[in-house]
Every structure is written in C-alpha cells, then in structure tokens.
Scaffold this motif. Structure first.
Motif, PDB file in Angstrom:
ATOM      1  N   THR A   7       0.805  -1.222   0.000  1.00 40.95           N
ATOM      2  CA  THR A   7       0.000   0.000   0.000  1.00 40.95           C
ATOM      3  C   THR A   7       0.834   1.265   0.000  1.00 40.95           C
ATOM      4  O   THR A   7       0.353   2.326  -0.377  1.00 40.95           O
ATOM      5  N   SER A   8       2.094   1.177   0.433  1.00 39.52           N
ATOM      6  CA  SER A   8       2.998   2.330   0.354  1.00 39.52           C
ATOM      7  C   SER A   8       4.436   1.861   0.493  1.00 39.52           C
ATOM      8  O   SER A   8       4.700   0.767   0.989  1.00 39.52           O
ATOM      9  N   VAL A   9       5.333   2.703   0.027  1.00 36.43           N
ATOM     10  CA  VAL A   9       6.762   2.437   0.128  1.00 36.43           C
ATOM     11  C   VAL A   9       7.375   3.574   0.925  1.00 36.43           C
ATOM     12  O   VAL A   9       7.121   4.745   0.650  1.00 36.43           O
ATOM     13  N   ILE A  10       8.176   3.224   1.907  1.00 33.03           N
ATOM     14  CA  ILE A  10       8.810   4.215   2.765  1.00 33.03           C
ATOM     15  C   ILE A  10      10.309   4.180   2.506  1.00 33.03           C
ATOM     16  O   ILE A  10      10.955   3.146   2.699  1.00 33.03           O
ATOM     17  N   ALA A  11      10.842   5.311   2.055  1.00 30.28           N
ATOM     18  CA  ALA A  11      12.277   5.420   1.791  1.00 30.28           C
ATOM     19  C   ALA A  11      13.036   5.515   3.106  1.00 30.28           C
ATOM     20  O   ALA A  11      12.591   6.182   4.038  1.00 30.28           O
ATOM     21  N   ARG A  12      14.178   4.866   3.168  1.00 24.39           N
ATOM     22  CA  ARG A  12      15.010   4.882   4.373  1.00 24.39           C
ATOM     23  C   ARG A  12      16.205   5.787   4.132  1.00 24.39           C
ATOM     24  O   ARG A  12      16.813   5.749   3.060  1.00 24.39           O
ATOM     25  N   GLN A  13      16.545   6.578   5.150  1.00 28.94           N
ATOM     26  CA  GLN A  13      17.667   7.494   5.030  1.00 28.94           C
ATOM     27  C   GLN A  13      18.439   7.563   6.341  1.00 28.94           C
ATOM     28  O   GLN A  13      17.870   7.941   7.364  1.00 28.94           O
ATOM     29  N   ARG A  14      19.704   7.204   6.301  1.00 35.54           N
ATOM     30  CA  ARG A  14      20.542   7.364   7.492  1.00 35.54           C
ATOM     31  C   ARG A  14      20.944   8.834   7.580  1.00 35.54           C
ATOM     32  O   ARG A  14      21.292   9.457   6.581  1.00 35.54           O
ATOM     33  N   ALA A  45       9.771   8.411  11.756  1.00 36.52           N
ATOM     34  CA  ALA A  45       8.942   8.206  10.575  1.00 36.52           C
ATOM     35  C   ALA A  45       8.285   9.544  10.261  1.00 36.52           C
ATOM     36  O   ALA A  45       7.591  10.118  11.096  1.00 36.52           O
ATOM     37  N   VAL A  46       8.550  10.055   9.047  1.00 30.03           N
ATOM     38  CA  VAL A  46       8.015  11.348   8.629  1.00 30.03           C
ATOM     39  C   VAL A  46       7.446  11.173   7.223  1.00 30.03           C
ATOM     40  O   VAL A  46       8.192  11.077   6.251  1.00 30.03           O
ATOM     41  N   GLY A  47       6.123  11.092   7.120  1.00 28.63           N
ATOM     42  CA  GLY A  47       5.521  10.862   5.811  1.00 28.63           C
ATOM     43  C   GLY A  47       6.061   9.579   5.206  1.00 28.63           C
ATOM     44  O   GLY A  47       6.035   8.526   5.837  1.00 28.63           O
ATOM     45  N   SER A  48       6.604   9.670   4.009  1.00 26.18           N
ATOM     46  CA  SER A  48       7.124   8.495   3.300  1.00 26.18           C
ATOM     47  C   SER A  48       8.616   8.276   3.528  1.00 26.18           C
ATOM     48  O   SER A  48       9.280   7.618   2.735  1.00 26.18           O
ATOM     49  N   PHE A  49       9.143   8.831   4.608  1.00 27.39           N
ATOM     50  CA  PHE A  49      10.558   8.676   4.930  1.00 27.39           C
ATOM     51  C   PHE A  49      10.735   8.058   6.301  1.00 27.39           C
ATOM     52  O   PHE A  49       9.999   8.371   7.229  1.00 27.39           O
ATOM     53  N   GLY A  64      20.790  -2.428   6.020  1.00 24.55           N
ATOM     54  CA  GLY A  64      20.776  -3.514   5.055  1.00 24.55           C
ATOM     55  C   GLY A  64      19.446  -3.684   4.332  1.00 24.55           C
ATOM     56  O   GLY A  64      19.331  -4.489   3.424  1.00 24.55           O
ATOM     57  N   VAL A  65      18.450  -2.904   4.713  1.00 22.11           N
ATOM     58  CA  VAL A  65      17.118  -2.997   4.118  1.00 22.11           C
ATOM     59  C   VAL A  65      16.921  -1.814   3.170  1.00 22.11           C
ATOM     60  O   VAL A  65      17.155  -0.665   3.541  1.00 22.11           O
ATOM     61  N   SER A  66      16.492  -2.095   1.937  1.00 24.39           N
ATOM     62  CA  SER A  66      16.355  -1.053   0.921  1.00 24.39           C
ATOM     63  C   SER A  66      15.210  -0.090   1.180  1.00 24.39           C
ATOM     64  O   SER A  66      15.325   1.107   0.940  1.00 24.39           O
ATOM     65  N   ALA A  67      14.079  -0.595   1.635  1.00 25.10           N
ATOM     66  CA  ALA A  67      12.895   0.236   1.868  1.00 25.10           C
ATOM     67  C   ALA A  67      11.924  -0.531   2.752  1.00 25.10           C
ATOM     68  O   ALA A  67      12.057  -1.738   2.931  1.00 25.10           O
ATOM     69  N   THR A  68      10.956   0.183   3.292  1.00 17.55           N
ATOM     70  CA  THR A  68       9.881  -0.426   4.070  1.00 17.55           C
ATOM     71  C   THR A  68       8.624  -0.424   3.210  1.00 17.55           C
ATOM     72  O   THR A  68       8.253   0.601   2.650  1.00 17.55           O
ATOM     73  N   LEU A  69       7.981  -1.569   3.114  1.00 14.05           N
ATOM     74  CA  LEU A  69       6.761  -1.730   2.326  1.00 14.05           C
ATOM     75  C   LEU A  69       5.610  -1.980   3.286  1.00 14.05           C
ATOM     76  O   LEU A  69       5.652  -2.940   4.053  1.00 14.05           O
ATOM     77  N   THR A  70       4.597  -1.128   3.275  1.00 12.62           N
ATOM     78  CA  THR A  70       3.454  -1.365   4.152  1.00 12.62           C
ATOM     79  C   THR A  70       2.409  -2.178   3.406  1.00 12.62           C
ATOM     80  O   THR A  70       2.199  -2.003   2.213  1.00 12.62           O
ATOM     81  N   VAL A  71       1.772  -3.081   4.137  1.00 14.02           N
ATOM     82  CA  VAL A  71       0.789  -3.997   3.561  1.00 14.02           C
ATOM     83  C   VAL A  71      -0.406  -4.105   4.503  1.00 14.02           C
ATOM     84  O   VAL A  71      -0.294  -3.836   5.694  1.00 14.02           O
ATOM     85  N   GLY A  72      -1.545  -4.511   3.968  1.00 17.24           N
ATOM     86  CA  GLY A  72      -2.749  -4.666   4.774  1.00 17.24           C
ATOM     87  C   GLY A  72      -2.750  -5.927   5.616  1.00 17.24           C
ATOM     88  O   GLY A  72      -3.320  -5.969   6.692  1.00 17.24           O
TER      89      GLY A  72
END
Length: 116
Positions: A7-14, A45-49, A64-72
């Motif tokens: 349902t959404s993709v959350i970009a990760r940023q160090r 967690a700020v919006g999609s980041f 080590g994780v590219s992105a967070t994917l939210t699911v129902g």
C-alpha cells in the motif's frame, strides 16, 4: 485487490543528527515525525521517509534494508512474496510500530514488510 498488496513504500535514510534532520522532512512532507527507538537505533517516521541514526554496529541492522513496504495483511504479503520466489530473512514479529518481516526478493533486494 487483496490485503497482501503493497500500500505504500517508505524510503530509508541514514542521518548523522536525527534532531537536525527531522525539521526538513517535516516541512517537506507536511507531517509531524513519529519518533521511536529499536535495537539501539533512533528512528523518525516522517511521511514516506524513515530516518535513522545511531552507532554503526546498531545501524547495520537497519541499513541492510532497501525500503519499508506497508501492507494490509503481513502474513498474506509474505506468503505471496515467497510464492513469487522471495525468501524470508526474518519471519513476522512485533515491533514498536506494528509487525514486521524482512524478505529478500529474487534479484537480491532486501525489504522490510510492515503490517498491522
């Protein structure tokens, strides 16, 4: 549409300084940061980041994780990914912001799946 879809993709940023970085992302997204800690890492967690900071040894688990994917439905999403050729790196488990699993996609990308 099933509950296993992303349902959404959350970009990760160090970031070096979480407190200094958060205001930019709050202005960018128009959202207020939700701050929490997990496994020695400070996160916001700020919006999609998803911003994170901490000592290198702790951050390696997050980096080590590219992105967070939210699911129902986390279980259904992990099962669908495995059926399509993915492998489970970490099975579903509770976290401060829901439940999560870590899955390696067939091309090698590693993603965190998060659901209720």
């Amino acid at each position: 549409m099933t509950d296993s879809v992303i349902t959404s993709v959350i970009a990760r940023q160090r970031v070096d300084d979480l407190d200094a970085a958060v205001p930019f992302y709050e202005r960018l997204t128009g959202r207020t940061a939700e701050r929490f800690a997990f496994a020695g890492v400070r996160l916001a967690a700020v919006g999609s980041f998803l911003l994170y900071s901490g000592p290198d040894e702790a951050v390696q688990r997050v980096a080590g994780v590219s992105a967070t994917l939210t699911v129902g439905d986390l279980t259904a999403a992990v099962e669908a990914a495995v059926a399509a050729g993915a492998t489970v790196v970490m099975p579903p488990q509770p976290t401060p912001n829901g439940h999560r699993a870590v899955v390696r996609h067939p091309e090698g990308g590693v993603y965190e799946y998060v659901g209720p």
